[in-house]
Design a protein around this motif. Structure first.
Motif, short mmCIF file in Angstrom:
data_model
loop_
_atom_site.label_atom_id
_atom_site.label_comp_id
_atom_site.label_asym_id
_atom_site.label_seq_id
_atom_site.Cartn_x
_atom_site.Cartn_y
_atom_site.Cartn_z
N ALA A 25 -7.72 -3.32 7.08
CA ALA A 25 -7.61 -2.61 5.80
C ALA A 25 -8.86 -1.77 5.56
O ALA A 25 -9.96 -2.13 5.99
N ILE A 101 -3.53 -1.16 6.18
CA ILE A 101 -3.61 -0.98 4.73
C ILE A 101 -4.71 0.03 4.41
O ILE A 101 -5.86 -0.14 4.84
N VAL A 103 -6.30 1.55 0.94
CA VAL A 103 -6.33 1.52 -0.52
C VAL A 103 -7.25 2.65 -1.00
O VAL A 103 -8.47 2.56 -0.87
N ALA A 246 -0.53 -3.58 -1.76
CA ALA A 246 -1.12 -3.57 -0.42
C ALA A 246 -0.59 -4.68 0.47
O ALA A 246 -0.50 -4.49 1.70
#
Length: 306
Positions: A25, A101, A103, A246
């Motif tokens: 991520a 992921i 973000v 997420a």
């Protein structure tokens, strides 16, 4: 769609029982505010998390704290300045391997009037264009993951303004900080709509959200906000909807939507006078596919310019 979670849920509650071992991520703006708690929740579930930050020293302190609280040592800190096209390109260029992921959390709010070297409004650049360029630069890594997710952190302030395509950078109208912020937050939602339409075939899902009202350093240019009707959230609660989008299996295959308080937001035909209704609502112009297409084309053109 609804979920078992709500406005008071925390990121830890949303991610409880979810195993992200082997997942990777990136969280932008992870050195402060809800970015810290978003990164902490993902790391606590076993993900390798890269903190993409401007201040590397602050990022290193956050990484150490997250490792101490979660036991996860797979924390990386990498430089990223979303107002600088070179910095964004460098981050994407050195990324190696799949990315599960992304973000897009970093942002600025209600800045005094300011422009980038290109002459672009700084809020629009940091909040939208930088993240747009980052996602495009990481598209190959996201597609390689097979079922990647992009989370676009917007705000209820998107109800303050649509994207004004004829004057994105306030060249012809008086600059108003919150209107500029609202326009950039609408762009965050339109990005999710546009990216979902283009990248769903690559297994990538993209959603936007409002984290709610949280007292963080983001609001340093706004002054003392007094809103009796506002139920202020903690950073852990503010990160909950980001973490839901997420990582939750409830959102598998869901994209192109806008969420608030861990549920899909209610469309509103006009900006509500009631603050609570405003916090949970979404403007039709923010979900308009034609607007999303126009923003995508405009953003590509701007980033391609000298």
């Amino acid at each position: 769609m609804t979920t078992p979670f709500g406005a008071r849920s925390t990121a830890a509650e949303v991610i409880d029982g979810i195993d992200l071992s082997g997942r990777r991520a990136v969280v932008t703006g992870a050195a402060s505010g809800i970015g810290i708690e978003t990164a902490r929740a993902l790391a606590g579930a076993g993900a390798e998390v890269t903190l993409a930050v401007r201040n590397l020293e602050a990022g290193a302190r956050v990484a150490e704290d997250i490792t101490a609280t979660t036991g996860n040592k797979r924390l990386r800190v990498a430089p990223l300045d979303l107002a600088d096209r070179v910095s964004v390109a460098a981050f994407a260029d050195v990324w190696d391997g799949p990315l599960d992921i992304l973000v897009n959390n970093a942002g600025v709010m209600a800045l005094p009037e300011g422009r980038t070297p290109e002459g672009w409004d700084r809020q629009f650049t940091v909040n939208h264009l930088g993240h747009f360029a980052l996602a495009r630069g990481l598209h190959g890594a996201l597609a390689a993951a097979g079922a990647a997710r992009i989370v676009s952190v917007s705000s209820a302030a998107h109800l303050r303004s649509p994207v004004v395509f004829d004057d994105l950078h306030f060249d012809y109208r008086p600059y108003e900080p919150m209107q500029a912020y609202g326009q950039s937050k609408t762009a965050n939602v339109l990005f999710a709509v546009g990216a979902q339409a283009r990248w769903a075939g690559d297994g990538i899902t993209v959603n936007a959200l409002s984290p709610g009202g949280i007292r963080t350093n983001l609001q340093r240019h706004v002054g003392n906000i007094t809103a009796p009707a506002m139920a202020w959230k903690t950073p852990e609660q503010g990160a909950a909807t980001s973490v839901l989008l997420a990582a939750s299996p409830l959102l598998a295959g869901v994209g192109g939507r806008y969420f608030a308080d861990c549920a899909e937001a209610v469309p509103v035909s006009r900006r509500p006078e009631d603050l609570i209704a405003m916090m949970a609502g979404v403007a039709p112009y923010a979900l308009d596919p034609e607007g999303a297409d126009r923003l995508w084309t405009t953003s590509e053109r701007l980033l391609a310019s000298d």
